[in-house]
Design a protein around this motif. Structure first.
Motif, mmCIF file in Angstrom:
data_model
loop_
_atom_site.group_PDB
_atom_site.id
_atom_site.type_symbol
_atom_site.label_atom_id
_atom_site.label_comp_id
_atom_site.label_asym_id
_atom_site.label_seq_id
_atom_site.Cartn_x
_atom_site.Cartn_y
_atom_site.Cartn_z
ATOM 1 N N LEU A 65 3.041 5.290 -0.129
ATOM 2 C CA LEU A 65 4.325 5.891 -0.477
ATOM 3 C C LEU A 65 5.499 5.109 0.113
ATOM 4 O O LEU A 65 6.655 5.442 -0.140
ATOM 5 N N THR A 66 5.212 4.048 0.898
ATOM 6 C CA THR A 66 6.272 3.169 1.393
ATOM 7 C C THR A 66 6.288 1.918 0.514
ATOM 8 O O THR A 66 5.286 1.597 -0.144
ATOM 9 N N SER A 67 7.404 1.190 0.502
ATOM 10 C CA SER A 67 7.477 0.008 -0.371
ATOM 11 C C SER A 67 6.486 -1.071 0.060
ATOM 12 O O SER A 67 5.814 -1.670 -0.783
ATOM 13 N N SER A 68 6.340 -1.312 1.367
ATOM 14 C CA SER A 68 5.385 -2.340 1.814
ATOM 15 C C SER A 68 3.947 -1.886 1.556
ATOM 16 O O SER A 68 3.091 -2.694 1.183
ATOM 17 N N GLY A 69 3.685 -0.589 1.736
ATOM 18 C CA GLY A 69 2.351 -0.056 1.468
ATOM 19 C C GLY A 69 1.998 -0.129 -0.008
ATOM 20 O O GLY A 69 0.880 -0.492 -0.379
ATOM 21 N N LYS A 70 2.969 0.190 -0.853
ATOM 22 C CA LYS A 70 2.750 0.129 -2.303
ATOM 23 C C LYS A 70 2.449 -1.308 -2.725
ATOM 24 O O LYS A 70 1.537 -1.563 -3.518
ATOM 25 N N LYS A 71 3.191 -2.265 -2.157
ATOM 26 C CA LYS A 71 2.999 -3.676 -2.489
ATOM 27 C C LYS A 71 1.575 -4.111 -2.107
ATOM 28 O O LYS A 71 0.881 -4.754 -2.892
ATOM 29 N N ARG A 72 1.136 -3.758 -0.896
ATOM 30 C CA ARG A 72 -0.208 -4.140 -0.443
ATOM 31 C C ARG A 72 -1.271 -3.452 -1.297
ATOM 32 O O ARG A 72 -2.285 -4.058 -1.657
ATOM 33 N N PHE A 73 -1.053 -2.181 -1.615
ATOM 34 C CA PHE A 73 -1.984 -1.420 -2.460
ATOM 35 C C PHE A 73 -2.156 -2.113 -3.814
ATOM 36 O O PHE A 73 -3.267 -2.272 -4.314
ATOM 37 N N LEU A 74 -1.047 -2.556 -4.400
ATOM 38 C CA LEU A 74 -1.111 -3.241 -5.694
ATOM 39 C C LEU A 74 -1.797 -4.600 -5.569
ATOM 40 O O LEU A 74 -2.571 -4.989 -6.441
ATOM 41 N N GLU A 75 -1.550 -5.320 -4.461
ATOM 42 C CA GLU A 75 -2.239 -6.609 -4.231
ATOM 43 C C GLU A 75 -3.753 -6.402 -4.195
ATOM 44 O O GLU A 75 -4.511 -7.159 -4.807
ATOM 45 N N LEU A 76 -4.194 -5.392 -3.452
ATOM 46 C CA LEU A 76 -5.632 -5.130 -3.347
ATOM 47 C C LEU A 76 -6.197 -4.626 -4.673
ATOM 48 O O LEU A 76 -7.325 -4.969 -5.034
ATOM 49 N N SER A 77 -5.418 -3.846 -5.410
ATOM 50 C CA SER A 77 -5.849 -3.378 -6.731
ATOM 51 C C SER A 77 -6.038 -4.567 -7.672
ATOM 52 O O SER A 77 -7.029 -4.638 -8.405
ATOM 53 N N VAL A 78 -5.108 -5.517 -7.638
ATOM 54 C CA VAL A 78 -5.216 -6.722 -8.472
ATOM 55 C C VAL A 78 -6.448 -7.533 -8.070
ATOM 56 O O VAL A 78 -7.142 -8.083 -8.930
ATOM 57 N N SER A 79 -6.758 -7.577 -6.764
ATOM 58 C CA SER A 79 -7.951 -8.322 -6.328
ATOM 59 C C SER A 79 -9.226 -7.689 -6.889
ATOM 60 O O SER A 79 -10.219 -8.379 -7.097
ATOM 61 N N LEU A 80 -9.186 -6.396 -7.160
ATOM 62 C CA LEU A 80 -10.350 -5.699 -7.723
ATOM 63 C C LEU A 80 -10.407 -5.812 -9.242
ATOM 64 O O LEU A 80 -11.472 -6.027 -9.819
ATOM 65 N N PHE A 81 -9.267 -5.632 -9.914
ATOM 66 C CA PHE A 81 -9.258 -5.454 -11.367
ATOM 67 C C PHE A 81 -8.474 -6.517 -12.135
ATOM 68 O O PHE A 81 -8.426 -6.469 -13.362
ATOM 69 N N GLY A 82 -7.815 -7.444 -11.427
ATOM 70 C CA GLY A 82 -7.001 -8.448 -12.098
ATOM 71 C C GLY A 82 -5.649 -7.873 -12.510
ATOM 72 O O GLY A 82 -5.474 -6.651 -12.546
ATOM 73 N N GLU A 83 -4.719 -8.778 -12.806
ATOM 74 C CA GLU A 83 -3.356 -8.349 -13.184
ATOM 75 C C GLU A 83 -3.366 -7.459 -14.421
ATOM 76 O O GLU A 83 -2.699 -6.434 -14.456
ATOM 77 N N ASP A 84 -4.135 -7.851 -15.444
ATOM 78 C CA ASP A 84 -4.196 -7.046 -16.674
ATOM 79 C C ASP A 84 -4.766 -5.667 -16.399
ATOM 80 O O ASP A 84 -4.277 -4.668 -16.922
ATOM 81 N N GLY A 85 -5.819 -5.622 -15.579
ATOM 82 C CA GLY A 85 -6.445 -4.346 -15.255
ATOM 83 C C GLY A 85 -5.455 -3.381 -14.627
ATOM 84 O O GLY A 85 -5.417 -2.199 -14.959
ATOM 85 N N VAL A 86 -4.636 -3.898 -13.711
ATOM 86 C CA VAL A 86 -3.679 -3.044 -13.003
ATOM 87 C C VAL A 86 -2.464 -2.735 -13.876
ATOM 88 O O VAL A 86 -2.104 -1.571 -14.070
ATOM 89 N N TYR A 87 -1.831 -3.784 -14.415
ATOM 90 C CA TYR A 87 -0.533 -3.585 -15.069
ATOM 91 C C TYR A 87 -0.619 -3.192 -16.544
ATOM 92 O O TYR A 87 0.316 -2.619 -17.074
ATOM 93 N N LYS A 88 -1.751 -3.477 -17.202
ATOM 94 C CA LYS A 88 -1.879 -3.091 -18.612
ATOM 95 C C LYS A 88 -2.784 -1.874 -18.792
ATOM 96 O O LYS A 88 -2.597 -1.085 -19.696
ATOM 97 N N HIS A 89 -3.789 -1.751 -17.926
ATOM 98 C CA HIS A 89 -4.776 -0.672 -18.100
ATOM 99 C C HIS A 89 -4.731 0.366 -16.971
ATOM 100 O O HIS A 89 -5.585 1.235 -16.895
ATOM 101 N N ASN A 90 -3.749 0.226 -16.093
ATOM 102 C CA ASN A 90 -3.523 1.205 -15.015
ATOM 103 C C ASN A 90 -4.735 1.447 -14.122
ATOM 104 O O ASN A 90 -4.972 2.578 -13.693
#
Length: 132
Positions: A65-90
């Motif tokens: 819920l913090t901006s730095s936490g959200k950024k890290r969460f998205l980085e780790l999500s991308v490492s799991l699912f790739g950019e398309d997985g995160v940003y296109k397929h949620n």
């Protein structure tokens, strides 16, 4: 006197080696808020073992819920699912989840022995990596 369990001397040796290199295993819990009970209890599970592993573990609670936490969460999500997985397929990392050195280890609250086994596994991987 002290009686060591099989494998315990390896862990002690590994802890000493990591301490001498100054490198620590980075444990990160994806954390939403204290009202998210699974997040709260996963955070507590890590906090409970920290006194025993503080010499080899650096703990970071990733508050999404913090901006730095959200950024890290998205980085780790991308490492799991790739950019398309995160940003296109949620697709995002599970909440809560526990990462060690950027790798997803647990997507549910681990019992203490499993969390310790995970730390020992990463300690072992660090040992192999140092010989390569």
């Amino acid at each position: 006197g002290n009686i060591l369990c099989p494998g315990q001397s390896v862990v002690i040796r590994e802890k000493r080696r990591l301490m001498s290199t100054g490198k620590k295993i980075v444990l990160e819990v994806m954390y939403k808020a204290s009202y998210c009970l699974p997040c709260f209890y996963m955070d507590k599970a890590v906090e409970d073992i920290l006194p025993e592993y503080s010499d080899v573990v650096e703990y970071r609670r990733v508050d999404i819920l913090t901006s730095s936490g959200k950024k890290r969460f998205l980085e780790l999500s991308v490492s799991l699912f790739g950019e398309d997985g995160v940003y296109k397929h949620n697709r995002i990392a599970p909440l809560p989840s526990l990462f060690m050195n950027g790798e997803l280890f647990f997507d549910a609250i681990p019992p203490r022995h499993e969390l310790e086994d995970g730390i020992h596994e990463v300690l072992g991987m660090e040992q192999v990596a140092s010989f390569v």
